[in-house]
Design an enzyme around this catalytic site. Sequence first.
Site, PDB file in Angstrom:
ATOM      1  N   CYS A  13      -4.828  -2.928   2.998  1.00  0.00           N
ATOM      2  CA  CYS A  13      -4.570  -2.732   4.429  1.00  0.00           C
ATOM      3  C   CYS A  13      -5.779  -3.063   5.313  1.00  0.00           C
ATOM      4  O   CYS A  13      -6.124  -4.228   5.470  1.00  0.00           O
ATOM      5  CB  CYS A  13      -4.058  -1.326   4.673  1.00  0.00           C
ATOM      6  SG  CYS A  13      -3.208  -1.131   6.264  1.00  0.00           S
ATOM      7  N   LYS A  15      -9.556   1.798  -1.840  1.00  0.00           N
ATOM      8  CA  LYS A  15      -9.749   1.281  -0.483  1.00  0.00           C
ATOM      9  C   LYS A  15     -11.104   1.675   0.091  1.00  0.00           C
ATOM     10  O   LYS A  15     -11.491   2.846   0.074  1.00  0.00           O
ATOM     11  CB  LYS A  15      -8.618   1.790   0.409  1.00  0.00           C
ATOM     12  CG  LYS A  15      -8.584   1.224   1.818  1.00  0.00           C
ATOM     13  CD  LYS A  15      -7.317   1.720   2.503  1.00  0.00           C
ATOM     14  CE  LYS A  15      -7.163   1.209   3.921  1.00  0.00           C
ATOM     15  NZ  LYS A  15      -5.894   1.663   4.519  1.00  0.00           N
ATOM     16  N   ASN A  41       0.346  -0.923   5.196  1.00  0.00           N
ATOM     17  CA  ASN A  41       1.268  -0.197   6.073  1.00  0.00           C
ATOM     18  C   ASN A  41       0.634  -0.249   7.453  1.00  0.00           C
ATOM     19  O   ASN A  41      -0.381   0.427   7.693  1.00  0.00           O
ATOM     20  CB  ASN A  41       1.385   1.271   5.671  1.00  0.00           C
ATOM     21  CG  ASN A  41       2.247   1.539   4.454  1.00  0.00           C
ATOM     22  OD1 ASN A  41       3.287   2.185   4.543  1.00  0.00           O
ATOM     23  ND2 ASN A  41       1.799   1.072   3.303  1.00  0.00           N
ATOM     24  N   ASN A  43      -7.090   6.109  -1.791  1.00  0.00           N
ATOM     25  CA  ASN A  43      -6.017   5.166  -1.503  1.00  0.00           C
ATOM     26  C   ASN A  43      -6.245   4.001  -2.464  1.00  0.00           C
ATOM     27  O   ASN A  43      -7.198   3.232  -2.300  1.00  0.00           O
ATOM     28  CB  ASN A  43      -6.091   4.719  -0.039  1.00  0.00           C
ATOM     29  CG  ASN A  43      -4.892   3.913   0.389  1.00  0.00           C
ATOM     30  OD1 ASN A  43      -4.204   3.325  -0.431  1.00  0.00           O
ATOM     31  ND2 ASN A  43      -4.645   3.860   1.684  1.00  0.00           N
ATOM     32  N   GLU A  94       0.847  -1.194   0.000  1.00  0.00           N
ATOM     33  CA  GLU A  94       0.000   0.000   0.000  1.00  0.00           C
ATOM     34  C   GLU A  94       0.883   1.245   0.000  1.00  0.00           C
ATOM     35  O   GLU A  94       1.944   1.271   0.621  1.00  0.00           O
ATOM     36  CB  GLU A  94      -0.860  -0.020   1.267  1.00  0.00           C
ATOM     37  CG  GLU A  94      -1.655   1.248   1.535  1.00  0.00           C
ATOM     38  CD  GLU A  94      -2.235   1.286   2.943  1.00  0.00           C
ATOM     39  OE1 GLU A  94      -3.308   1.878   3.117  1.00  0.00           O
ATOM     40  OE2 GLU A  94      -1.604   0.722   3.864  1.00  0.00           O
ATOM     41  N   GLU A 154      -6.176   8.848   7.627  1.00  0.00           N
ATOM     42  CA  GLU A 154      -6.708   8.373   6.340  1.00  0.00           C
ATOM     43  C   GLU A 154      -8.107   8.914   6.072  1.00  0.00           C
ATOM     44  O   GLU A 154      -8.470   9.200   4.935  1.00  0.00           O
ATOM     45  CB  GLU A 154      -6.704   6.845   6.293  1.00  0.00           C
ATOM     46  CG  GLU A 154      -5.310   6.259   6.156  1.00  0.00           C
ATOM     47  CD  GLU A 154      -5.341   4.807   5.733  1.00  0.00           C
ATOM     48  OE1 GLU A 154      -5.982   4.493   4.709  1.00  0.00           O
ATOM     49  OE2 GLU A 154      -4.730   3.977   6.440  1.00  0.00           O
TER      50      GLU A 154
END
Length: 321
Positions: A171, A127, A196, A110, A47, A146
């Site tokens: 993730c 994501k 991550n 993302n 990621e 995020e």
Amino acid sequence: MPRYLNVALGQLGPIQRADSRTQVVARLCELMRQAHAVGAQLIVFPELALTTFFPRWYIEDEAEINSFFEQSMPNAATQPLFDLSKALGVGFYLGYAELAQEATGAVRYNTSILVDRSGQIVAKYRKVHLPGHKEHEPWRRFQHLEKRYFTAGDGWEVTQAFGGVVGMAICNDRRWAETYRVMGLQGVEMVLIGYNTPVHNAPAPEHDDLSLFHNQLSMQAGAYQNGTWVVGVAKAGVEEGVDSIGGSCIIAPSGEVVARCLTKGDEMAIARCDLDFCAIYKRTTFNFDLHRQPQAYGLITQRKGETLGADGTVWAAPSGV
């Protein structure tokens, strides 16, 4: 005839804020060369693989935020990776921050892409499960913004690629059962996941010692319960003072780990994955059409705005679901 796919883990060590995309892409290319040397047909990168994990900082300047995002893919910095992919015949999964121009204006995601062995993008995923927080929380040792910097994607689709049915997640998606199940209902045979993940969990520090365990547990469960291969790849090590887990691994439909990285730096590992092995589970224990009864417990799977049953037919949800 078995459908074998040689899949490599392309784990990255830390990327510091001062590291340029040119430097990072050179590292990705080196991992791809190593993978090609041992017969890989696909390599999976983490990621947000092109930059440091910038959501750990609260940033107000829009230009500074946008500097971490890609406005096109490929672009000048990443073109060498695409060129090498085509030259070597090795496809790849790559996670990055995407600045998309949509009808409503610029939107940040993302994102991950799947690139085939000819160097062409064949799928894109954004994501869905964004962790962390949106507002400034300076009490944290480091932040996880995020929710501030990204818009959630709209779901999971699978792609016919590399001789099988391939899906992508990113993730935090790996922790949620519906990630795997939505793709499982579409017959997925391999789920690719970059991540991550910091060792320290500010809201729940009692989880810190379990970070690596929970990472592998969630992917093993998703693999077994959906009869699919799962490939999880980390960006690991101490990045800008924050220690992140490694634990990159390839998991079989049986839930068994068949390959893993041993360090928290740049590392490549490989496994020979038989995509037909998925059928052992999809046709027996996890034969959804035969055994799964979603109407009994109100589980609804959303795909393209429809409410789907196990066999793909539209059915009404029970009252209150």
